[in-house]
Design a protein around this motif. Structure first.
Motif, PDB file in Angstrom:
ATOM      1  N   THR A 146      61.618  25.130  65.102  1.00 22.15           N
ATOM      2  CA  THR A 146      62.635  24.105  64.926  1.00 22.15           C
ATOM      3  C   THR A 146      62.090  22.980  64.064  1.00 22.15           C
ATOM      4  OG1 THR A 146      61.969  22.782  66.837  1.00 22.15           O
ATOM      5  CG2 THR A 146      63.443  24.653  67.256  1.00 22.15           C
ATOM      6  N   LYS A 147      62.943  22.003  63.778  1.00 26.04           N
ATOM      7  CA  LYS A 147      62.512  20.869  62.960  1.00 26.04           C
ATOM      8  C   LYS A 147      61.530  19.971  63.701  1.00 26.04           C
ATOM      9  CE  LYS A 147      66.243  20.422  59.621  1.00 26.04           C
ATOM     10  NZ  LYS A 147      67.243  19.514  59.027  1.00 26.04           N
ATOM     11  N   LYS A 148      61.372  20.210  65.006  1.00 32.70           N
ATOM     12  CA  LYS A 148      60.367  19.449  65.733  1.00 32.70           C
ATOM     13  C   LYS A 148      58.951  19.931  65.416  1.00 32.70           C
ATOM     14  CE  LYS A 148      63.316  17.993  69.548  1.00 32.70           C
ATOM     15  NZ  LYS A 148      63.527  17.963  71.011  1.00 32.70           N
ATOM     16  N   HIS A 149      58.876  21.030  64.674  1.00 31.98           N
ATOM     17  CA  HIS A 149      57.582  21.473  64.169  1.00 31.98           C
ATOM     18  C   HIS A 149      57.267  20.824  62.819  1.00 31.98           C
ATOM     19  CE1 HIS A 149      58.371  24.772  67.034  1.00 31.98           C
ATOM     20  NE2 HIS A 149      57.054  24.896  67.072  1.00 31.98           N
ATOM     21  N   LEU A 150      58.186  19.989  62.316  1.00 27.76           N
ATOM     22  CA  LEU A 150      58.080  19.408  60.985  1.00 27.76           C
ATOM     23  C   LEU A 150      57.815  17.915  61.107  1.00 27.76           C
ATOM     24  CD1 LEU A 150      58.410  20.244  57.992  1.00 27.76           C
ATOM     25  CD2 LEU A 150      60.820  19.635  58.190  1.00 27.76           C
ATOM     26  N   PHE A 151      56.805  17.418  60.405  1.00 29.35           N
ATOM     27  CA  PHE A 151      56.425  16.019  60.508  1.00 29.35           C
ATOM     28  C   PHE A 151      56.336  15.408  59.120  1.00 29.35           C
ATOM     29  CE2 PHE A 151      54.979  18.043  64.331  1.00 29.35           C
ATOM     30  CZ  PHE A 151      55.277  17.120  65.330  1.00 29.35           C
ATOM     31  N   ALA A 152      56.593  14.091  59.055  1.00 31.44           N
ATOM     32  CA  ALA A 152      56.608  13.394  57.775  1.00 31.44           C
ATOM     33  C   ALA A 152      55.218  13.274  57.167  1.00 31.44           C
ATOM     34  CB  ALA A 152      57.226  12.013  57.941  1.00 31.44           C
ATOM     35  N   SER A 153      54.194  13.209  58.017  1.00 35.59           N
ATOM     36  CA  SER A 153      52.836  13.061  57.510  1.00 35.59           C
ATOM     37  C   SER A 153      51.880  13.890  58.342  1.00 35.59           C
ATOM     38  CB  SER A 153      52.408  11.591  57.523  1.00 35.59           C
ATOM     39  OG  SER A 153      52.282  11.130  58.863  1.00 35.59           O
ATOM     40  N   VAL A 154      50.710  14.121  57.803  1.00 33.89           N
ATOM     41  CA  VAL A 154      49.686  14.870  58.525  1.00 33.89           C
ATOM     42  C   VAL A 154      49.251  14.114  59.767  1.00 33.89           C
ATOM     43  CG1 VAL A 154      47.327  15.751  58.362  1.00 33.89           C
ATOM     44  CG2 VAL A 154      48.887  16.033  56.433  1.00 33.89           C
ATOM     45  N   HIS A 155      49.155  12.787  59.659  1.00 31.23           N
ATOM     46  CA  HIS A 155      48.702  11.992  60.803  1.00 31.23           C
ATOM     47  C   HIS A 155      49.688  12.099  61.971  1.00 31.23           C
ATOM     48  CE1 HIS A 155      46.364   8.947  62.827  1.00 31.23           C
ATOM     49  NE2 HIS A 155      47.463   8.215  63.027  1.00 31.23           N
ATOM     50  N   ASP A 156      50.992  12.081  61.665  1.00 31.21           N
ATOM     51  CA  ASP A 156      51.990  12.235  62.727  1.00 31.21           C
ATOM     52  C   ASP A 156      51.844  13.587  63.412  1.00 31.21           C
ATOM     53  OD1 ASP A 156      52.964   9.757  62.104  1.00 31.21           O
ATOM     54  OD2 ASP A 156      54.577  10.517  60.823  1.00 31.21           O
ATOM     55  N   ALA A 157      51.607  14.635  62.623  1.00 39.69           N
ATOM     56  CA  ALA A 157      51.449  15.972  63.203  1.00 39.69           C
ATOM     57  C   ALA A 157      50.190  16.050  64.062  1.00 39.69           C
ATOM     58  CB  ALA A 157      51.391  17.012  62.085  1.00 39.69           C
ATOM     59  N   VAL A 158      49.107  15.437  63.618  1.00 40.40           N
ATOM     60  CA  VAL A 158      47.863  15.452  64.401  1.00 40.40           C
ATOM     61  C   VAL A 158      48.062  14.710  65.716  1.00 40.40           C
ATOM     62  CG1 VAL A 158      45.478  14.635  64.447  1.00 40.40           C
ATOM     63  CG2 VAL A 158      46.385  15.702  62.383  1.00 40.40           C
ATOM     64  N   THR A 159      48.704  13.559  65.655  1.00 41.90           N
ATOM     65  CA  THR A 159      48.947  12.780  66.876  1.00 41.90           C
ATOM     66  C   THR A 159      49.764  13.584  67.884  1.00 41.90           C
ATOM     67  OG1 THR A 159      48.904  10.736  65.569  1.00 41.90           O
ATOM     68  CG2 THR A 159      49.886  10.629  67.764  1.00 41.90           C
ATOM     69  N   PHE A 160      50.812  14.251  67.412  1.00 41.16           N
ATOM     70  CA  PHE A 160      51.636  15.049  68.322  1.00 41.16           C
ATOM     71  C   PHE A 160      50.849  16.225  68.881  1.00 41.16           C
ATOM     72  CE2 PHE A 160      54.637  18.433  69.292  1.00 41.16           C
ATOM     73  CZ  PHE A 160      55.621  17.770  70.003  1.00 41.16           C
ATOM     74  N   ALA A 161      50.050  16.861  68.043  1.00 41.11           N
ATOM     75  CA  ALA A 161      49.273  18.017  68.494  1.00 41.11           C
ATOM     76  C   ALA A 161      48.259  17.632  69.572  1.00 41.11           C
ATOM     77  CB  ALA A 161      48.564  18.659  67.306  1.00 41.11           C
ATOM     78  N   LEU A 162      47.668  16.455  69.445  1.00 37.90           N
ATOM     79  CA  LEU A 162      46.703  16.008  70.451  1.00 37.90           C
ATOM     80  C   LEU A 162      47.382  15.694  71.789  1.00 37.90           C
ATOM     81  CD1 LEU A 162      44.432  13.697  68.263  1.00 37.90           C
ATOM     82  CD2 LEU A 162      43.895  15.979  69.145  1.00 37.90           C
ATOM     83  N   GLN A 163      48.645  15.300  71.736  1.00 40.15           N
ATOM     84  CA  GLN A 163      49.382  15.018  72.973  1.00 40.15           C
ATOM     85  C   GLN A 163      49.875  16.294  73.647  1.00 40.15           C
ATOM     86  OE1 GLN A 163      52.499  12.423  71.662  1.00 40.15           O
ATOM     87  NE2 GLN A 163      51.131  10.654  71.348  1.00 40.15           N
ATOM     88  N   HIS A 164      49.943  17.394  72.916  1.00 40.84           N
ATOM     89  CA  HIS A 164      50.393  18.677  73.463  1.00 40.84           C
ATOM     90  C   HIS A 164      49.358  19.734  73.098  1.00 40.84           C
ATOM     91  CE1 HIS A 164      53.927  16.149  72.784  1.00 40.84           C
ATOM     92  NE2 HIS A 164      54.472  16.746  73.827  1.00 40.84           N
ATOM     93  N   PRO A 165      48.218  19.721  73.763  1.00 41.56           N
ATOM     94  CA  PRO A 165      47.095  20.559  73.319  1.00 41.56           C
ATOM     95  C   PRO A 165      47.266  22.042  73.546  1.00 41.56           C
ATOM     96  CG  PRO A 165      46.557  19.428  75.356  1.00 41.56           C
ATOM     97  CD  PRO A 165      47.869  18.884  74.919  1.00 41.56           C
TER      98      PRO A 165
END
Length: 610
Positions: A578-597
């Motif tokens: 889904t579009k929730k796998h899509l992030f505006a920047s790499v930093h946003d994606a990293v932050t989300f990934a660290l919250q959902h390991p």
């Protein structure tokens, strides 16, 4: 252009069988008609191509290609003047390798050179070089450059007439120049079908020569060339000129260089040159009857110096960019060997193929975070950049499309440090073994249950005259018995279904005894993507599927809006992506990934979160 036009006229109006004046005159008249009709067709093609904005092809003429092409054209012009410098009479060569044949013939006939002609060309060349050196040295003191070419022409004509160079030293002269303008004549439309192929080729080559030289001068003098305007202007020149029995023309490299070297940089210089040519055609042409051809050749060769200097591009490109050097060399070699038409085609095709090859081998990198910033850089190039624990960030320097999608996937799996395909293969084998063991166990249980049921059935006597109520009772009892016998099987099937839906520990890499990746999330930096095709979409979906098989969640970052629109149009997003796998920047994606390991993509919980 003259060689190409000459080959067409010779094929349609061949040499006369004898040398009588009548046949020669008729032959020349037929060739003039063919050439003028060809000029009209070339003009029509060029005007039509200009109106449909065919000039966009100039985009594919890179600077190395143009410089290699014009350098090869300068070499061809230089070789074409050798026969006038040495006073030789050469055979006419056309087509591929014609330049090589001409050079070989010049070398073969060199002992036949006329000393008077060689001396004339050498003296004229020395005079021109000296005048140019004086112009450069006294540029500040002189109000205008010394017109060395014009003075050389006038002086050489006077000396030739006074000393009788043609008769005493066998120096070839220009000879008779017909005076006056030719009345306009309609083209012979019956020749159109025979000339259409050659006309299109000459139209494209003529435009290529003009725009290539135009771009060279534009770079020198810092202005921009409108390719479509040039195409229309060139086409109108050929179209109108053809009506006045002119042959197809393009820009003249030698005369353009002469005009530039004498300081002519505007339309005024062109207008004055045209007036002089008109004056010479109408009246003054006969005054140049005794002008030696060797002097004209010397003027052309001396003014080719600027173009021939481009041979030094090889040294500078070797240091700056080897790929551009390869384009330059291929263009130069192809144009020298195959002539201007085929050489241009080879050069454009090669440069485009080189672009494809270079996009197939872009720079792949794993990104790390610069401490205390949201900046991510290649960990192999920046010592301060460190990988985020548990997160891999992967980037390609080029867009992903059909030609490099497979290379992208392979590079991704290699840079991640995990043999993804091996893990998936081993996981499938182990799961298949588990299923086979369960199936064998179920078969054994069913076999034992059937044996027990059959032994019990022999001890039960069946009464044929049993009442309907007893039969129903027996049926109910049999159904219960079947339920009991297959109870274990149903329970196992239910458990198996739960394993597939909830991914319990029995099917994880750890439970199967397989090594686990040292990261739980993969982020694809897609900022370099300018477009996506169907192959790219399938490759991205396969990446999601493969890494989820080894318990790694995948995210995409930095996609541009047009790319997102193309992803939507290609039905890339679905229930699992889904579009929730899509992030505006790499930093946003990293932050989300660290919250959902540790996401579990196939579980209902994961779908709800996404």
């Amino acid at each position: 252009m003259s060689v190409m036009v000459g080959s067409v006229t010779e094929s349609l109006a061949p040499q006369a069988l004898n040398d009588s004046m009548i046949n020669e005159t008729a032959r020349d008249a037929a060739r003039v008609q063919v050439a003028s009709t060809l000029s009209v067709l070339v003009g029509l093609f060029q005007v039509g191509l200009g109106l449909i904005h065919f000039g966009f092809v100039v985009t594919y003429l890179s600077e190395p290609l143009v410089r290699g092409y014009t350098t090869a054209a300068a070499v061809q012009v230089f070789v074409s003047q050798l026969k006038y410098v040495f006073g030789l009479h050469l055979s006419s060569h056309s087509g591929p390798l014609s330049l090589i044949y001409t050079v070989l013939e010049v070398c073969w006939k060199l002992p036949q050179s006329k000393v008077g002609t060689v001396v004339t060309a050498a003296v004229a060349g020395v005079v021109l070089v000296v005048v140019k050196l004086l112009n450069d040295k006294l540029q500040q003191q002189l109000p205008m450059p010394i017109p060395g070419e014009l003075l050389t022409l006038i002086g050489a004509t006077g000396i030739s007439y006074g000393m009788g160079l043609k008769h005493r030293f066998e120096v070839d002269v220009v000879g008779n120049i017909p005076a006056g303008l030719v009345p306009p004549v309609a083209p012979n439309t019956q020749l159109f079908s025979k000339l259409v192929g050659s006309a299109f080729t000459i139209a494209v080559v003529g435009f290529a020569i003009a725009i290539s030289l135009g771009k060279i001068f534009a770079l020198r003098h810092a202005y921009r060339v409108d390719s479509n305007q040039e195409l229309v202007a060139l086409g109108l020149s050929n179209l109108i000129g053809g009506i006045f029995q002119c042959f197809p023309v393009s820009c003249s490299m030698s005369r353009s260089l002469v005009q530039e070297s004498t300081g002519g940089n505007s339309q005024v210089a062109g207008a004055i040159s045209s007036l002089f040519i008109l004056l010479i055609i109408v009246k003054l042409g006969e005054l140049f009857h005794d002008l030696p051809k060797a002097v004209l050749a010397a003027i052309i060769i001396v003014n080719l110096k600027g173009m021939l200097r481009q041979l030094s591009d090889m040294r500078s490109l070797w240091k700056a960019n080897r790929a551009d050097l390869l384009i330059w060399l291929v263009t130069f070699t192809a144009t020298i060997l195959l002539n201007l038409d085929l050489g241009l085609v080879v050069a454009v095709i090669f440069s485009l193929l080189l672009v494809v090859v270079r996009t197939q081998m872009p720079h792949y990198s794993v990104l790390g975070q610069v401490p205390d910033t949201d900046i991510y850089r290649d960990v192999a190039e920046y010592s301060e950049a460190k990988e985020v624990p548990g997160v891999k960030v992967f980037r390609s320097s080029a867009t992903v499309y059909f030609a490099n999608a497979e290379f992208y996937s392979d590079a991704l799996k290699q840079r991640c440090g995990v043999d993804v395909d091996f893990l998936i293969s081993q996981k499938k084998k182990l799961l298949k073994k588990q299923e086979q063991l369960k199936l064998k166990q179920l078969q054994k249980e069913e076999k034992l249950q059937k044996q027990a049921a059959s032994s019990k059935g022999t001890s039960v006597s069946i009464n044929v005259n049993t009442s309907l109520e007893d039969m129903r009772s027996n049926n109910v009892e049999d159904c219960k018995m079947m339920q009991v016998s297959s109870g274990d099987k149903m329970e196992d099937a239910t458990a198996s279904g739960q394993e597939d839906s909830k991914a319990p520990d029995g099917s994880t890499l750890k439970a199967l005894g397989l090594p686990q990746p040292d990261f739980h999330s993969l982020i694809l930096d897609l900022g370099a993507l300018s477009f996506v095709d169907t192959v790219c979409l399938k490759s991205l979906k396969n990446i999601f599927h493969d890494f989820r098989e080894i318990e790694v969640e995948v995210y995409m970052a930095a996609c541009h809006s047009p790319v997102v629109s193309q992803l939507e149009a290609g039905h890339f997003f679905d229930a699992s992506i889904t579009k929730k796998h899509l992030f505006a920047s790499v930093h946003d994606a990293v932050t989300f990934a660290l919250q959902h390991p540790r996401p579990v993509p196939d579980s209902p919980v994961s779908d709800t979160r996404l």
